[in-house]
Scaffold this motif. Structure first.
Motif, PDB file in Angstrom:
ATOM      1  N   SER A 135       0.831  -1.203   0.000  1.00 13.67           N
ATOM      2  CA  SER A 135       0.000   0.000   0.000  1.00 13.67           C
ATOM      3  C   SER A 135       0.868   1.256   0.000  1.00 13.67           C
ATOM      4  O   SER A 135       0.369   2.354  -0.268  1.00 13.67           O
ATOM      5  N   ASP A 136       2.144   1.100   0.315  1.00 13.59           N
ATOM      6  CA  ASP A 136       3.105   2.183   0.102  1.00 13.59           C
ATOM      7  C   ASP A 136       3.880   1.844  -1.164  1.00 13.59           C
ATOM      8  O   ASP A 136       4.299   0.691  -1.344  1.00 13.59           O
ATOM      9  N   MET A 173       4.456  -4.485  12.952  1.00 13.62           N
ATOM     10  CA  MET A 173       3.307  -3.680  12.547  1.00 13.62           C
ATOM     11  C   MET A 173       2.565  -4.431  11.453  1.00 13.62           C
ATOM     12  O   MET A 173       3.114  -5.339  10.824  1.00 13.62           O
ATOM     13  N   ARG A 174       1.330  -4.047  11.223  1.00 12.47           N
ATOM     14  CA  ARG A 174       0.557  -4.554  10.081  1.00 12.47           C
ATOM     15  C   ARG A 174      -0.124  -3.374   9.405  1.00 12.47           C
ATOM     16  O   ARG A 174      -0.352  -2.328  10.023  1.00 12.47           O
ATOM     17  N   ILE A 175      -0.435  -3.578   8.137  1.00 13.00           N
ATOM     18  CA  ILE A 175      -1.168  -2.561   7.391  1.00 13.00           C
ATOM     19  C   ILE A 175      -2.651  -2.712   7.719  1.00 13.00           C
ATOM     20  O   ILE A 175      -3.247  -3.765   7.496  1.00 13.00           O
ATOM     21  N   ARG A 190      -2.844   2.052   6.185  1.00 15.86           N
ATOM     22  CA  ARG A 190      -1.752   2.667   6.945  1.00 15.86           C
ATOM     23  C   ARG A 190      -1.191   1.664   7.955  1.00 15.86           C
ATOM     24  O   ARG A 190      -1.922   0.841   8.500  1.00 15.86           O
ATOM     25  N   PRO A 191       0.133   1.736   8.236  1.00 22.09           N
ATOM     26  CA  PRO A 191       0.721   0.811   9.214  1.00 22.09           C
ATOM     27  C   PRO A 191       0.230   1.103  10.620  1.00 22.09           C
ATOM     28  O   PRO A 191       0.041   2.265  11.000  1.00 22.09           O
ATOM     29  N   ALA A 237     -12.738  -5.132  -6.320  1.00 26.49           N
ATOM     30  CA  ALA A 237     -11.894  -3.992  -5.963  1.00 26.49           C
ATOM     31  C   ALA A 237     -10.667  -3.991  -6.852  1.00 26.49           C
ATOM     32  O   ALA A 237     -10.097  -5.049  -7.136  1.00 26.49           O
ATOM     33  N   VAL A 238     -10.240  -2.809  -7.298  1.00 22.82           N
ATOM     34  CA  VAL A 238      -9.033  -2.690  -8.125  1.00 22.82           C
ATOM     35  C   VAL A 238      -7.819  -3.082  -7.285  1.00 22.82           C
ATOM     36  O   VAL A 238      -7.633  -2.612  -6.165  1.00 22.82           O
ATOM     37  N   ASP A 239      -6.994  -3.955  -7.843  1.00 24.18           N
ATOM     38  CA  ASP A 239      -5.844  -4.509  -7.131  1.00 24.18           C
ATOM     39  C   ASP A 239      -4.710  -3.493  -7.071  1.00 24.18           C
ATOM     40  O   ASP A 239      -4.478  -2.734  -8.019  1.00 24.18           O
ATOM     41  N   VAL A 240      -3.988  -3.503  -5.954  1.00 22.81           N
ATOM     42  CA  VAL A 240      -2.777  -2.699  -5.854  1.00 22.81           C
ATOM     43  C   VAL A 240      -1.655  -3.317  -6.692  1.00 22.81           C
ATOM     44  O   VAL A 240      -0.667  -2.666  -7.011  1.00 22.81           O
TER      45      VAL A 240
END
Length: 554
Positions: A98-99, A241-243, A248-249, A451-454
């Motif tokens: 996601s980043d 951490m997890r997203i 967001r993390p 949903a559109v894939d990252v």
């Protein structure tokens, strides 16, 4: 035009020939091959490859499409990096992607070419500088500009032929899984850890039963070989951490994450964490987890994400201070949310066995998958079924008793299993999405989500093998990839055209207009090749004058 209505006439496929000229030419370009998964396993990518082959033949190229089972396909592409011309491939959506750093650095930085994700071997010092600069830039607007410059440079060089960002199509049975308890995560859809933790079973059945189109190659904390492997691994091994669902993390195994300054971050672990065998999770385990990938070439997939760590220092019973070599804007996402926590007592002797050897930890067979995550391995048959059971002592213990993944390569079989209730969550579908829509209309127990894939689907060419080391040749071939047709025909409208490694699912980072900036059309391809000195003689494309064929087809 969609897949069902697409008609490719013989006349439309008449071979294009650049005018023969009396000047000297180089060797004829050898027969080229695209390797791909079988049609029954991934009909969308297969049809896209067929369309590409037909277009490239118009340039005087001899191109064939070769199907390979996943294990063989992955082994050739990943471990035999000199041995193939082109391959159909995908980069799947994962939470830490996601980043944009996950793709921006890992895919194309020169340091990841020998054994990492830059398996195509694209080397560009200019791109390296951009990838490194966006990592260091803390100002979001300035970093955004660097990320978009990187996309422009990728467009100019076409290190891949990007195809589409697919729409992830998921469906579930609301009579078995409570409607609304599955979480829709941006860039991932319903297939994510928050769904697996929060989904509430309905009735007596307490299992989540889902499918995958491909078998696992391994359950391994230092090697994620593909989509199916990653879905399983992130449930077994925790991370600091997890997203979160918002992209967001957020702290996970860490109780808190606090930045003292741009290169110093203090982590406090949650109290009372244990490994699946009951032994405590300690700060020594965490430090080892971030040290092991950087020791040598033992964990090449993860090495780029720990390379910026200068030191780690214990602070009391549960604290660790991480000191970075330089500021890194995506550190929480790219490192804390990616590196799996592993028990030092088990992995330290394994690591020592591999030090200095040509093989790395990816070759190690994990017979006992001991993590600290919310699920534990109950049974694992990599080609058939993975059964994970609830870790009742975890602070985020799931509501389901078991997570059962059934490997089903045939897309028609998946629809039948969903319709009959043999799976209650269709997590992986590579067939015609209209068939899912039709099934949901007929079976009122089913709910569909998209949903559109990252991530993205692409064709990769091997830069180590001519003619793919020539940017002009790559741009010409890319010009004959009709991305709109790919989305509408091969993916039947359930995708958006791609020409970047940053998805429109990440609108802040995605370069608007990047698809329109791609080279397009037969006339464009002709001109690019002609300007670069390529010629067609007797219907066969030749290298520029003086260039000899140096790589035999494997």
């Amino acid at each position: 035009m969609n897949r069902r209505s697409l008609l490719l006439s013989g006349a439309a496929l008449a071979a294009f020939a650049l005018p023969a000229v009396a000047q000297a030419v180089g060797d004829p370009i050898r027969k080229l091959a695209i390797i791909s998964r079988p049609q029954s396993n991934n009909p969308q990518a297969w049809q896209a490859a067929e369309m590409i082959v037909q277009e490239w033949r118009k340039l005087g190229l001899d191109v064939e499409l070769r199907p390979m089972p996943r294990q063989q396909h992955s082994d050739v592409v990943w471990r035999q990096r000199e041995a193939w011309d082109m391959t159909m491939w995908q980069m799947v959506g994962r939470p830490e992607r996601s980043d944009p750093d996950e793709f921006l650095f890992n895919l194309f930085h020169s340091t990841t070419a020998p054994t990492g994700f830059n398996f195509v071997g694209w080397i560009s010092p200019e791109y390296d500088r951009l990838a490194e600069a966006q990592r260091r830039e803390a100002d979001p607007a300035k970093r955004q500009a660097l990320v978009r410059q990187a996309q422009d440079l990728v467009n100019a060089n076409q290190p891949y032929a990007f195809l589409v960002h697919p729409e992830q199509v998921h469906a579930y049975n609301k009579t078995q899984l409570k409607q609304g308890s599955l979480v829709n995560q941006a860039g991932l859809g319903l297939r994510n850890i928050w769904t697996y933790l929060g989904v509430e079973p309905v009735g007596a059945r307490k299992d989540l039963v889902l499918n995958a189109s491909e078998p696992l190659l391994a359950i391994h904390p230092f090697w994620i070989s593909g989509a199916t492997d990653s879905w399983t691994t992130e449930l077994i091994w925790d991370r600091l951490m997890r997203i979160g669902p918002d992209g967001r993390p957020m702290p996970w195994s860490a109780e808190s994450v606090t930045w003292a300054n741009p290169t110093t971050v203090d982590v406090v672990l949650r109290a009372g964490q244990t490994w699946h065998d009951g032994t405590p999770l300690t700060t020594d385990d965490v430090i080892f987890s971030f040290t092991a990938p950087g020791v040598g070439n033992e964990a090449p997939m993860y090495r780029p994400f720990v390379a910026n760590i200068a030191s780690m220092e214990k602070q009391g019973e549960r604290g660790i201070r991480f000191t970075l070599k330089q500021p890194e804007a995506a550190f929480e996402t790219a490192t804390f949310s990616k590196i799996n926590l592993v028990p030092k007592a088990f992995w330290e002797p394994v690591l020592k066995e591999y030090e200095g050897k040509p093989e790395n930890l990816e070759r190690f067979v994990v017979e006992r998958a001991i993590g600290s995550g919310p699920f534990k391995v109950a049974r694992a048959r990599l080609n058939e079924e993975i059964v994970l059971e609830r870790n009742a002592t975890h602070w985020a213990a799931p509501k389901i008793d078991r997570w059962i993944l059934r490997i089903t390569p045939n897309v028609e079989a998946v629809l039948g299993m969903l319709n009959r209730g043999e799976i209650n969550f269709m997590a992986d579908y590579t067939g015609d999405p209209e068939l899912v829509e039709d099934l949901v209309k007929r079976n009122q127990n089913l709910v569909m989500n998209k949903a559109v894939d990252v991530g993205f689907q692409f064709l990769a060419w091997n830069h180590r093998r001519p003619p793919f080391n020539d940017p002009a040749f790559r741009r010409a071939l890319s010009a004959l990839v009709d991305r709109d047709q790919m989305a509408n025909a091969a993916w039947n409208g359930f995708a958006v055209p791609a020409n970047s490694h940053v998805s429109p699912a990440l609108p802040f980072w995605h370069r608007d207009g990047i698809v329109a900036a791609a080279p397009k059309g037969l006339e464009t391809a002709r001109k690019i090749l002609a300007d670069a000195g390529y010629r067609v003689v007797n219907g066969r494309l030749h290298y520029p004058a003086g260039v000899r064929e140096t790589t035999a087809v494997q």
